[in-house]
Scaffold this motif. Structure first.
Motif, mmCIF file in Angstrom:
data_model
loop_
_atom_site.group_PDB
_atom_site.id
_atom_site.type_symbol
_atom_site.label_atom_id
_atom_site.label_comp_id
_atom_site.label_asym_id
_atom_site.label_seq_id
_atom_site.Cartn_x
_atom_site.Cartn_y
_atom_site.Cartn_z
ATOM 1 N N GLU A 474 47.288 33.252 42.248
ATOM 2 C CA GLU A 474 45.957 32.972 42.831
ATOM 3 C C GLU A 474 44.987 34.147 42.638
ATOM 4 N N TYR A 475 45.544 35.348 42.511
ATOM 5 C CA TYR A 475 44.675 36.509 42.286
ATOM 6 C C TYR A 475 44.342 36.692 40.807
ATOM 7 N N PHE A 476 45.014 35.952 39.984
ATOM 8 C CA PHE A 476 44.799 36.065 38.534
ATOM 9 C C PHE A 476 44.541 34.670 37.957
ATOM 10 N N PRO A 477 43.414 34.084 38.346
ATOM 11 C CA PRO A 477 43.182 32.674 38.000
ATOM 12 C C PRO A 477 42.809 32.443 36.538
ATOM 13 N N TRP A 478 42.702 33.479 35.752
ATOM 14 C CA TRP A 478 42.174 33.326 34.396
ATOM 15 C C TRP A 478 43.239 32.829 33.418
ATOM 16 N N ASP A 479 42.815 32.004 32.476
ATOM 17 C CA ASP A 479 43.754 31.511 31.472
ATOM 18 C C ASP A 479 44.022 32.557 30.405
ATOM 19 N N THR A 480 42.994 33.327 30.091
ATOM 20 C CA THR A 480 43.161 34.335 29.033
ATOM 21 C C THR A 480 42.560 35.661 29.490
ATOM 22 N N VAL A 481 42.923 36.717 28.774
ATOM 23 C CA VAL A 481 42.351 38.042 29.058
ATOM 24 C C VAL A 481 40.833 37.992 28.860
ATOM 25 N N GLU A 482 40.410 37.255 27.840
ATOM 26 C CA GLU A 482 38.968 37.207 27.572
ATOM 27 C C GLU A 482 38.204 36.538 28.719
ATOM 28 N N ASP A 483 38.818 35.509 29.325
ATOM 29 C CA ASP A 483 38.170 34.885 30.496
ATOM 30 C C ASP A 483 38.013 35.912 31.612
ATOM 31 N N ALA A 484 39.080 36.701 31.809
ATOM 32 C CA ALA A 484 39.045 37.708 32.878
ATOM 33 C C ALA A 484 37.963 38.754 32.582
ATOM 34 N N LEU A 485 37.888 39.171 31.320
ATOM 35 C CA LEU A 485 36.873 40.165 30.965
ATOM 36 C C LEU A 485 35.470 39.585 31.153
ATOM 37 N N ASP A 486 35.315 38.297 30.843
ATOM 38 C CA ASP A 486 34.007 37.658 31.070
ATOM 39 C C ASP A 486 33.628 37.739 32.550
ATOM 40 N N PHE A 487 34.617 37.511 33.409
ATOM 41 C CA PHE A 487 34.361 37.586 34.853
ATOM 42 C C PHE A 487 33.929 39.006 35.236
ATOM 43 N N GLN A 488 34.611 39.996 34.669
ATOM 44 C CA GLN A 488 34.237 41.386 34.977
ATOM 45 C C GLN A 488 32.852 41.733 34.444
ATOM 46 N N LEU A 489 32.524 41.132 33.311
ATOM 47 C CA LEU A 489 31.243 41.464 32.659
ATOM 48 C C LEU A 489 30.049 40.743 33.280
ATOM 49 N N GLN A 490 30.343 39.756 34.132
ATOM 50 C CA GLN A 490 29.259 38.899 34.639
ATOM 51 C C GLN A 490 27.998 39.650 35.097
ATOM 52 N N PRO A 491 28.111 40.717 35.904
ATOM 53 C CA PRO A 491 26.884 41.397 36.344
ATOM 54 C C PRO A 491 26.041 41.964 35.208
ATOM 55 N N THR A 492 26.627 42.087 34.022
ATOM 56 C CA THR A 492 25.862 42.663 32.912
ATOM 57 C C THR A 492 25.118 41.592 32.124
ATOM 58 N N GLY A 493 25.475 40.305 32.376
ATOM 59 C CA GLY A 493 24.874 39.226 31.587
ATOM 60 C C GLY A 493 25.480 39.133 30.190
ATOM 61 N N LEU A 494 26.481 39.960 29.903
ATOM 62 C CA LEU A 494 27.127 39.913 28.588
ATOM 63 C C LEU A 494 28.441 39.146 28.681
ATOM 64 N N LYS A 495 28.898 38.666 27.537
ATOM 65 C CA LYS A 495 30.218 38.034 27.475
ATOM 66 C C LYS A 495 31.024 38.695 26.366
ATOM 67 N N VAL A 496 32.321 38.487 26.403
ATOM 68 C CA VAL A 496 33.174 39.041 25.352
ATOM 69 C C VAL A 496 32.672 38.581 23.977
ATOM 70 N N GLU A 497 32.248 37.318 23.936
ATOM 71 C CA GLU A 497 31.735 36.769 22.672
ATOM 72 C C GLU A 497 30.575 37.626 22.121
ATOM 73 N N ASP A 498 29.671 38.054 23.019
ATOM 74 C CA ASP A 498 28.540 38.893 22.577
ATOM 75 C C ASP A 498 29.057 40.201 21.985
ATOM 76 N N LEU A 499 30.079 40.747 22.609
ATOM 77 C CA LEU A 499 30.625 42.021 22.116
ATOM 78 C C LEU A 499 31.334 41.813 20.780
ATOM 79 N N LYS A 500 31.976 40.650 20.655
ATOM 80 C CA LYS A 500 32.633 40.343 19.364
ATOM 81 C C LYS A 500 31.589 40.179 18.267
ATOM 82 N N ASN A 501 30.456 39.582 18.630
ATOM 83 C CA ASN A 501 29.402 39.398 17.631
ATOM 84 C C ASN A 501 28.709 40.708 17.276
#
Ligand SMILES: Nc1nc2c(c(=O)[nH]1)N[C@H]1C(S)=C(S)[C@@H](COP(=O)(O)OP(=O)(O)OC[C@H]3O[C@@H](n4cnc5c(=O)[nH]c(N)nc54)[C@H](O)[C@@H]3O)O[C@H]1N2
Ligand SMILES: Nc1nc2c(c(=O)[nH]1)N[C@H]1C(S)=C(S)[C@@H](COP(=O)(O)OP(=O)(O)OC[C@H]3O[C@@H](n4cnc5c(=O)[nH]c(N)nc54)[C@H](O)[C@@H]3O)O[C@H]1N2
Ligand code: SF4
Ligand SMILES: [Mo]
Length: 679
Positions: A474-501
């Motif tokens: 329940e404390y780790f609801p993410w399917d993938t590491v990238e989903d979790a990183l997206d959650f951490q990045l939320q306040p920045t308005g960025l997503k892992v995809e943006d960083l990959k691009n």
């Protein structure tokens, strides 16, 4: 195919371009804006490291230490660990399960999930090794002006390198130093040892090891006495200058000079050049981090930056603009539980995400069972049997555990004491955001460029798997590491995809200088705290060295040991204890040596390559000697990291872990009095 990521084979975190053919790395090169570049032998041998036959490919398990390891499935290994953790939780409480983190898995997002797991489990004891690395340094900066500054070397006109050797440890910084020097910047180096940079310096202060605090205070005194400080900045933005004047006056250059083996005129000249050449910056490093008075010594250096008005200006020392990622550590879940670091409360709590960085206190808790017994330990990306001070004491602690779990790429010396080993993927096999790329306004992704080797898994995924096995999904609801990183990045308005691009990284915002004019500093008073009320209230010197230099600065002083032993160079072919099994790297440095001065060697009747024994009250090492002017009379330098190959080469047989800095718990890991004798 070429892919850009950052290398994490050492903490330099260099941006690199990796060549990939048919899913395999065939080579890699550093990306750097500088023309004169420094090559990295580790990266040049990246294939040998990543595809080494010795990489762990499957989980290993044994019930008892005298048994051989058996290869098991992830399922079996994880169930075993979860069973043990829950058993100990039931018998002793969750805090009796602790985690120790070495530096290799990084302190950015990877650390966050590890701490989150321990918090969710109910243990406050996720412990890092920053008491001997740069976290204690960061705290000293923090307590002075709210953050650890970043030297703006490229645009600087005067650079002081103070206890750092970026030639071997941080190539991008070394390149910037060379760049600035070639454009006329003055270079001052404070180092007891001859290095690449002391050779090109305008001034080399060959200081007595572990006496940097005295030097910094003497330079402050000269600057104040000669009225060379930035009066406007001091008046507007500093607290405690008047008291500093008083305290510093005890550190007269002439008096200090003798104590620190430096000419008084050199101290005066350094003060003059540093204070009158603007902009100037100071690169402070690990040469000071393991001193018994690290905190005050580093604060004194921070004060130098402030009183010369070099803070947060171009070419000076920049106050970082951290990327606002979400704090997911769940520390609030354990905030009412005493941690193993309870005797060092200021260091324990100085930062919202650093967490606990007093590794020695973990060993205390295992041995002394104070504040409670620690019965089980997970070691992630560390080799404590070799890298913690006083190896004998550490090994006694490791043997006392009911269960030791390791998460590593290789079987290191510490594995001798382990019951379970989980195979970790290398930096090129996983996606995470490293601390180097969130601490300031530039963000870059360490992205997976090849698939994990064998059954190894990325560190964050291992944490996710452990959470599942412990029933903490329940404390780790993410399917993938990238989903979790997206959650951490939320306040920045960025997503892992943006960083990959944008694999070369993104400027999250523009660096802004002189932020203090609008925002003040991130200290309680919003000013530079030369005088710290917080320190005063906790019973510590509010101004560095206010009560003079108290106690020893080097361990085993006055015990009849007449040489100062210092911990050896970080060579560019190895990272701490790592990579000595890679033949190509080993051929660069075949075996360890003790550096000694010709005068001392003659006095002891020693010839080059003679075998010697070095002893301290804690233990001994045996190595061959190398005679040169690398170290001065009275000092020997003992090679670092070789305990992984041979116990007789383990420098931490010699070090002390009992005497510590009272604020940061830092022991004297880099200097100690010792004896030397020919074998
Ligand atoms: N006397 C003395 N003691 C010292 C020092 C000194 O100069 N002198 N230096 C101190 C300092 S600054 C530090 S940082 C510490 C370093 O101490 P450690 O962090 O314990 O040192 P390493 O030898 O780098 O061990 C790292 C381990 O992590 C593994 N590893 C590498 N990459 C990964 C990864 O991505 N994931 C996982 N899970 N494992 C990985 C490696 O195989 C290796 O076994 O030593 C400290 N101790
Ligand atoms: N290749 C490689 N790179 C690494 C690492 C590695 O193991 N190998 N480790 C990484 C880690 S975890 C860290 S913490 C950093 C550390 O990187 P640095 O901060 O550059 O630390 P060191 O290379 O140990 O250099 C410290 C310098 O301080 C000097 N010194 C020793 N004692 C004293 C003293 O008492 N006073 C002063 N003023 N100087 C002193 C040494 O002679 C040396 O030149 O490097 C990182 N990068
Ligand atoms: S210096 Fe460190 S991070 Fe940079 S390329 Fe070499 S091993 Fe990788
Ligand atoms: Mo470190």
């Amino acid at each position: 195919m070429k892919k850009v990521t950052n290398c994490r084979l050492c903490s330099a975190c260099c941006p690199v371009e990796v060549n990939i053919e048919q899913g395999e790395i065939t080579g890699a090169k550093r990306i750097t804006p500088f023309e004169k570049t420094i090559s990295c032998p580790k990266l040049a041998n990246v294939r040998k490291i990543i595809y080494s036959k010795q990489r762990l490919q499957k989980p290993l398990l044994r019930e008892k230490l005298h048994e051989d390891f058996k290869e098991v499935s992830w399922q079996e290994a994880l169930s075993f660990i979860a069973y043990k953790m829950n058993k100990i939780k039931k018998e002793y409480g969750a805090p009796s399960v602790a985690l120790l983190r070495g530096m290799a898995a990084d302190w950015g997002t990877s650390w966050d999930y590890t701490v989150r797991l321990m918090s969710a489990f109910g243990s406050p004891n996720a412990v890092g090794n920053g008491s001997v690395c740069f976290v204690a340094r960061e705290m000293a900066h923090n307590y002075t002006y709210g953050a650890i500054t970043i030297p703006q070397v490229k645009d600087s006109k005067c650079i002081i390198i103070w206890g750092k050797n970026d030639r071997n440890t941080l190539p991008q910084m070394a390149e910037a130093i060379i760049f600035a020097k070639e454009r006329g910047a003055k270079l001052i180096v404070v180092d007891p040892v001859k290095t690449f940079f002391t050779e090109m310096a305008d001034i080399w202060i060959r200081i007595k090891p572990a006496h940097d605090g005295l030097l910094a205070m003497a330079i402050i005194n000269e600057i104040v006495k000669q009225g060379l400080y930035d009066k406007d900045f001091v008046d507007k933005y500093c607290i405690g200058f008047e008291i500093l004047k008083d305290v510093a006056s005890q550190f007269d250059a002439k008096k200090v000079a003798e104590q620190i083996w430096v000419d008084a005129d050199l101290i005066k000249e350094t003060a003059k050049i540093y204070a009158t050449t603007k902009p100037a910056c100071i690169i402070d490093g690990n040469g000071i981090d393991m001193q018994l008075n690290i905190f005050d010594a580093t604060r004194a250096i921070c004060i130098l930056r402030a009183i010369t008005g070099n803070i947060d200006i171009p070419g000076g020392d920049f106050i970082p603009q951290p990327i606002p990622i979400r704090n997911i550590q769940l520390k609030e879940k354990t905030s009412n539980i005493k941690s193993v670091m309870y005797k060092y409360p200021l260091f324990e709590k100085f930062h919202p995400t650093w967490g606990l960085h007093g590794q020695s206190t973990l060993i205390d808790a295992i041995i002394d069972e104070d504040p409670y017994p620690v019965k089980m330990l997970l070691v992630q990306s560390g080799n404590p049997a070799v890298t913690l001070m006083d190896s004998q004491r550490v090994r006694m602690a490791l043997q006392k555990l009911d269960c030791l779990v390791m998460i590593d790429m290789f079987l290191n010396k510490t594995a001798q004491y382990a019951h379970v080993i989980l195979p970790a993927s290398s930096c090129f096999e996983k996606t995470q955001i490293n601390r180097a790329y969130i601490r300031n306004c530039f963000i870059m992704l360490q992205q997976k460029v090849i698939e994990p080797i064998g059954e190894s898994k990325p560190d964050i995924e291992i944490i996710f798997e452990l959470a599942k096995a412990l029933g903490l999904k329940e404390y780790f609801p993410w399917d993938t590491v990238e989903d979790a990183l997206d959650f951490q990045l939320q306040p920045t308005g960025l997503k892992v995809e943006d960083l990959k691009n944008n694999p070369q990284g993104i400027w999250y915002e523009k660096p802004r200088f002189k932020k203090f004019e609008q925002e003040g500093f991130k200290t309680p008073s919003k000013k530079v705290e030369i005088y710290s009320e917080r320190l005063y209230e906790s019973g510590f010197d509010p101004v560095p060295f206010m009560g003079g230099i108290q106690g020893k600065t080097i361990s085993f002083e006055k015990e009849g040991y007449d040489f100062i032993g210092i911990s050896g160079e970080r060579v560019s072919c190895f990272t701490h204890t790592q990579f000595r099994h890679i033949e190509e790297l080993r051929s660069i440095e075949r075996e360890p040596f003790v550096d000694i001065n010709l005068q001392d060697a003659q006095k002891l009747g020693l010839k080059d390559e003679d075998l010697v024994e070095i002893t301290t009250p804690r233990g001994k090492v045996t190595m061959k000697i190398k005679i040169s002017d690398t170290v001065s009379k009275g000092v020997i330098r003992i090679a670092w990291g070789w305990g992984e190959v041979d116990d007789n080469w383990n420098l931490n047989n010699l070090t002390d872990d009992l005497e510590r800095n009272p604020i940061t718990s830092t022991p004297s890991g880099r200097s100690f009095y010792c004896k030397i004798r020919k074998l």
